[in-house]
Motif scaffolding. Structure first.
Motif, short mmCIF file in Angstrom:
data_model
loop_
_atom_site.label_atom_id
_atom_site.label_comp_id
_atom_site.label_asym_id
_atom_site.label_seq_id
_atom_site.Cartn_x
_atom_site.Cartn_y
_atom_site.Cartn_z
N UNK A 179 0.81 -1.22 0.00
CA UNK A 179 0.00 0.00 0.00
C UNK A 179 0.85 1.28 0.00
N UNK A 180 2.15 1.11 0.17
CA UNK A 180 3.06 2.26 0.14
C UNK A 180 3.54 2.58 -1.27
N UNK A 181 3.38 1.63 -2.18
CA UNK A 181 3.97 1.77 -3.51
C UNK A 181 3.34 2.88 -4.34
N UNK A 182 2.05 3.12 -4.16
CA UNK A 182 1.35 4.14 -4.94
C UNK A 182 2.07 5.49 -4.89
N UNK A 183 2.59 5.84 -3.74
CA UNK A 183 3.23 7.14 -3.57
C UNK A 183 4.72 7.11 -3.87
N UNK A 184 5.21 5.99 -4.36
CA UNK A 184 6.63 5.87 -4.69
C UNK A 184 6.86 5.68 -6.18
N UNK A 185 5.80 5.83 -6.97
CA UNK A 185 5.93 5.66 -8.42
C UNK A 185 6.67 6.85 -9.02
N UNK A 186 7.34 6.60 -10.14
CA UNK A 186 8.19 7.62 -10.77
C UNK A 186 7.55 8.33 -11.95
N UNK A 187 6.80 7.59 -12.76
CA UNK A 187 6.28 8.12 -14.02
C UNK A 187 4.79 8.41 -13.92
N UNK A 188 4.30 9.26 -14.81
CA UNK A 188 2.88 9.61 -14.79
C UNK A 188 2.01 8.40 -15.12
N UNK A 189 2.43 7.62 -16.10
CA UNK A 189 1.68 6.41 -16.45
C UNK A 189 1.67 5.44 -15.28
N UNK A 190 2.83 5.27 -14.65
CA UNK A 190 2.93 4.38 -13.49
C UNK A 190 2.03 4.83 -12.36
N UNK A 191 2.00 6.12 -12.09
CA UNK A 191 1.17 6.67 -11.01
C UNK A 191 -0.31 6.42 -11.27
N UNK A 192 -0.73 6.61 -12.51
CA UNK A 192 -2.14 6.44 -12.86
C UNK A 192 -2.59 4.99 -12.68
N UNK A 193 -1.80 4.05 -13.19
CA UNK A 193 -2.16 2.63 -13.08
C UNK A 193 -2.07 2.18 -11.63
N UNK A 194 -1.05 2.68 -10.92
CA UNK A 194 -0.87 2.29 -9.51
C UNK A 194 -2.07 2.71 -8.67
N UNK A 195 -2.62 3.87 -8.91
CA UNK A 195 -3.77 4.36 -8.15
C UNK A 195 -4.96 3.42 -8.33
#
Length: 216
Positions: A179-195
């Motif tokens: 559950x901590x990974x969402x806020x540790x993503x680097x890229x915009x695409x990664x952040x969107x999918x992670x959410x």
């Protein structure tokens, strides 16, 4: 027929991970590879390094080699040298392997590149969502861990060594890492999918606790 470097790498990884634990097998690599290509499509990067980094990032995971973090880089280097890859590419791929891991979340990367960011996001996405849930419980079973024990609280902010040696319940792993990974993503695409995948896991946990407590 002479195989290209990527095709040769795919064959090598499949052979190396033939008997790997289900959450760290060829299919994990394949999913990370696909994630990396998706993310890379929106980034300026060296696609060959991204592909090789994704394919070789778990070639010898330290979790399955008595914590030895040198086995993966050595294995990757030996293979890439056998394929006559350039030293520049080899060093970049090795740096990705050495810096991709979560390690408790309190680990400062010693190397930075767009290619590392892409592969790291791709790998972290596979620890989220439905696949992330499946992998967590698969690994917990592999290590014979308790599913959940309300008396055992998650350990947050663990050091690298504490994280590597943790024997907590599988459900605690959600709070200690997933559950901590969402806020540790680097890229915009990664952040969107992670959410999206993060929210799916939150819904799973709500259902899990309701069933545990006999409410549903």
């Amino acid at each position: 027929m002479i195989m290209g470097l990527i095709d040769s790498t795919i064959l090598f990884v499949k052979q190396q991970l033939e008997n790997a634990e289900g959450g760290h097998d060829w299919f994990h690599i394949e999913r990370v590879y696909k994630n990396a290509l998706l993310i890379a499509d929106g980034e300026e990067c060296d696609l060959t390094v991204v592909k090789l980094g994704a394919l070789l990032h778990d070639i010898a995971d330290s979790k399955f080699h008595n914590g030895d973090e040198s086995v993966g880089p050595k294995t990757a280097r030996a293979f890439l040298e056998s394929q006559n890859a350039s030293e520049e590419v080899i060093q970049h791929v090795i740096a990705i392997i050495e810096n991709i891991s979560f390690k408790g979340g309190n680990f400062e990367k010693e190397f930075h590149s767009k290619e590392l960011e892409i592969v790291q996001d791709a790998d972290r996405l596979d620890a989220l969502g439905a696949i992330g849930i499946a992998r967590a419980f698969n690994y917990g079973g592999f290590k014979n861990r308790t599913l959940y024990n309300p008396a055992i609280q998650p350990k947050l902010n663990m050091s690298k060594e504490e994280y590597k040696n943790s024997n907590g319940t599988t459900l605690n792993h959600f709070y200690e890492k997933l559950l901590l990974l969402k806020d540790k993503m680097n890229t915009e695409t990664g952040k969107k999918i992670a959410l999206e995948r993060h929210n799916y896991m939150q819904n799973f946990l709500s259902q899990f606790y309701a069933e545990w407590d006999g409410e549903k």
